[in-house]
Design an enzyme around this catalytic site. Structure first.
Site, PDB file in Angstrom:
ATOM      1  N   ASP A 153     117.274 -16.545  11.366  1.00 15.95           N
ATOM      2  CA  ASP A 153     116.407 -17.194  12.357  1.00 15.95           C
ATOM      3  C   ASP A 153     116.402 -16.436  13.672  1.00 15.95           C
ATOM      4  O   ASP A 153     115.393 -16.406  14.370  1.00 15.95           O
ATOM      5  CB  ASP A 153     116.867 -18.642  12.579  1.00 15.95           C
ATOM      6  CG  ASP A 153     116.757 -19.448  11.308  1.00 15.95           C
ATOM      7  OD1 ASP A 153     115.664 -19.449  10.706  1.00 15.95           O
ATOM      8  OD2 ASP A 153     117.763 -20.027  10.871  1.00 15.95           O
ATOM      9  N   LYS A 162     121.618 -18.492  11.620  1.00 17.26           N
ATOM     10  CA  LYS A 162     121.029 -18.886  10.345  1.00 17.26           C
ATOM     11  C   LYS A 162     121.196 -20.395  10.174  1.00 17.26           C
ATOM     12  O   LYS A 162     121.883 -21.039  10.933  1.00 17.26           O
ATOM     13  CB  LYS A 162     121.721 -18.150   9.186  1.00 17.26           C
ATOM     14  CG  LYS A 162     121.374 -16.669   9.155  1.00 17.26           C
ATOM     15  CD  LYS A 162     121.994 -15.923   7.994  1.00 17.26           C
ATOM     16  CE  LYS A 162     121.729 -16.508   6.635  1.00 17.26           C
ATOM     17  NZ  LYS A 162     120.306 -16.678   6.303  1.00 17.26           N
ATOM     18  N   GLY A 212     117.553 -23.748   7.146  1.00 14.38           N
ATOM     19  CA  GLY A 212     117.252 -24.249   5.803  1.00 14.38           C
ATOM     20  C   GLY A 212     118.394 -24.999   5.142  1.00 14.38           C
ATOM     21  O   GLY A 212     118.404 -25.154   3.934  1.00 14.38           O
ATOM     22  N   GLU A 246     125.557 -19.488   2.301  1.00 18.73           N
ATOM     23  CA  GLU A 246     125.057 -18.241   2.894  1.00 18.73           C
ATOM     24  C   GLU A 246     126.200 -17.462   3.554  1.00 18.73           C
ATOM     25  O   GLU A 246     126.300 -16.248   3.394  1.00 18.73           O
ATOM     26  CB  GLU A 246     123.960 -18.546   3.921  1.00 18.73           C
ATOM     27  CG  GLU A 246     122.665 -19.002   3.269  1.00 18.73           C
ATOM     28  CD  GLU A 246     121.569 -19.311   4.264  1.00 18.73           C
ATOM     29  OE1 GLU A 246     120.414 -19.419   3.836  1.00 18.73           O
ATOM     30  OE2 GLU A 246     121.850 -19.469   5.461  1.00 18.73           O
ATOM     31  N   LYS A 284     112.045 -12.346  14.886  1.00 17.60           N
ATOM     32  CA  LYS A 284     113.422 -12.872  14.858  1.00 17.60           C
ATOM     33  C   LYS A 284     114.352 -12.171  15.853  1.00 17.60           C
ATOM     34  O   LYS A 284     115.498 -12.578  16.020  1.00 17.60           O
ATOM     35  CB  LYS A 284     114.011 -12.747  13.448  1.00 17.60           C
ATOM     36  CG  LYS A 284     113.160 -13.379  12.341  1.00 17.60           C
ATOM     37  CD  LYS A 284     113.016 -14.864  12.539  1.00 17.60           C
ATOM     38  CE  LYS A 284     112.186 -15.558  11.472  1.00 17.60           C
ATOM     39  NZ  LYS A 284     112.739 -15.585  10.175  1.00 17.60           N
TER      40      LYS A 284
HETATM   41  C1  5RP Z   1     118.174 -20.438   5.818  1.00 18.43           C
HETATM   42  C2  5RP Z   1     118.099 -19.217   6.649  1.00 18.43           C
HETATM   43  C3  5RP Z   1     116.878 -18.382   6.507  1.00 18.43           C
HETATM   44  O1  5RP Z   1     117.247 -17.100   6.133  1.00 18.43           O
HETATM   45  C4  5RP Z   1     116.165 -18.350   7.835  1.00 18.43           C
HETATM   46  O2  5RP Z   1     115.804 -19.674   8.171  1.00 18.43           O
HETATM   47  C5  5RP Z   1     114.917 -17.453   7.793  1.00 18.43           C
HETATM   48  O3  5RP Z   1     113.919 -18.050   7.031  1.00 18.43           O
HETATM   49  P1  5RP Z   1     112.511 -17.365   6.810  1.00 18.43           P
HETATM   50  O4  5RP Z   1     112.740 -16.145   5.994  1.00 18.43           O
HETATM   51  O5  5RP Z   1     111.711 -18.426   6.071  1.00 18.43           O
HETATM   52  O6  5RP Z   1     111.913 -17.048   8.149  1.00 18.43           O
HETATM   53  O7  5RP Z   1     119.001 -18.882   7.374  1.00 18.43           O
HETATM   54  O8  5RP Z   1     119.367 -21.137   6.032  1.00 18.43           O
END
Ligand code: 5RP
Length: 230
Positions: A89, A99, A102, A108, A126
């Site tokens: 993120d 991060k 999600g 992770e 990002k």
């Molecule tokens: C989930 C994460 C994702 O990697 C992060 O939110 C990035 O998501 P996206 O690729 O949809 O932009 O950390 O926990």
């Protein structure tokens, strides 16, 4: 992949698959960028006969990978993996990550730590100067400990509350049955100090600051991918 990538997320995800070699055990991230990586890995398995075993950072990624024919094993079976590829993120100049939007930051972080190489794939939106620029810090807490953990974090200057579910009619529950506090902290606290502070807070299961785990960041902008190695 002969078609032009549909966007920067797909471009960078496809780029990262070049680091996957025959016989590797590969960690699969979660999110829209990681999804493109999973799709390209599955394509290479089918069309180029690439032989890989994978391990997923979430139920969602596991189901996607299996539906595309990838072999997915459980973390209980291994203590080390060859490569982990995931999005983020926020990414700072020293490759500290935020991060966890999600909900799956526990697995992770385990995969990031277990990987010989952790490649972060993202579009340039990002990139930030410091963690917490665009988002609060996701902090997964044991359900029975959320009030005590919140109080400890507030005593250190944290401001925030329990994350709501997407429908906003209840609380967000992580894959492991925990609650998530989204907490913002004053910019005067360094990332290292914040990392330590949250690590040392009783009741915290895991949090979204990933420090010292990244091997390389691949950043895409206007269809071009730049590699930044540690
Ligand atoms: C989930 C994460 C994702 O990697 C992060 O939110 C990035 O998501 P996206 O690729 O949809 O932009 O950390 O926990």
């Amino acid at each position: 992949m002969n078609d032009k990538p549909v966007n920067d997320k797909q471009a960078v995800a496809i780029h990262a698959t070049k680091y996957v070699k025959n016989g590797m055990l590969v960690g699969l991230g979660t999110g829209s960028t990681a999804n493109y990586f999973i799709e390209e890995l599955a394509r290479r398995q089918t069309e180029e006969k690439l032989k890989v075993t994978t391990i997923a950072s979430s139920q969602v990624s596991m189901i996607k990978a299996q539906s595309l024919g990838l072999n997915v094993i459980a973390l209980t079976q291994v203590s080390e993996i060859d490569l982990y590829v995931d999005g983020a993120d926020e990414i700072t100049p020293d490759m500290t990550l935020l991060k966890g939007r999600g909900y799956d930051l526990v697995l992770e972080k385990l995969l990031a730590k277990a990987a010989k190489q952790f490649l972060v794939v993202a579009d340039k939106s990002k990139l930030v100067d410091r963690i917490g620029t665009n988002y609060a810090i996701p902090i997964e807490v044991m359900a029975f400990a959320w009030k005590a953990a919140k109080r400890s974090l507030e005593a250190a200057g944290g401001v925030g509350d329990l994350r709501q579910n997407v429908a906003k009619d209840g609380l967000s529950i992580s894959s492991h049955g925990s609650l998530v506090l989204d907490m913002a902290f004053d910019k005067s606290i360094s990332e290292e100090a914040l990392n330590q502070l949250i690590n040392n807070t009783p009741g915290v299961v895991e949090h979204g600051i990933f420090r010292g785990l990244t091997s390389a960041v691949f950043i895409a902008g206007n269809g071009k991918v730049e590699e930044r190695w540690k």
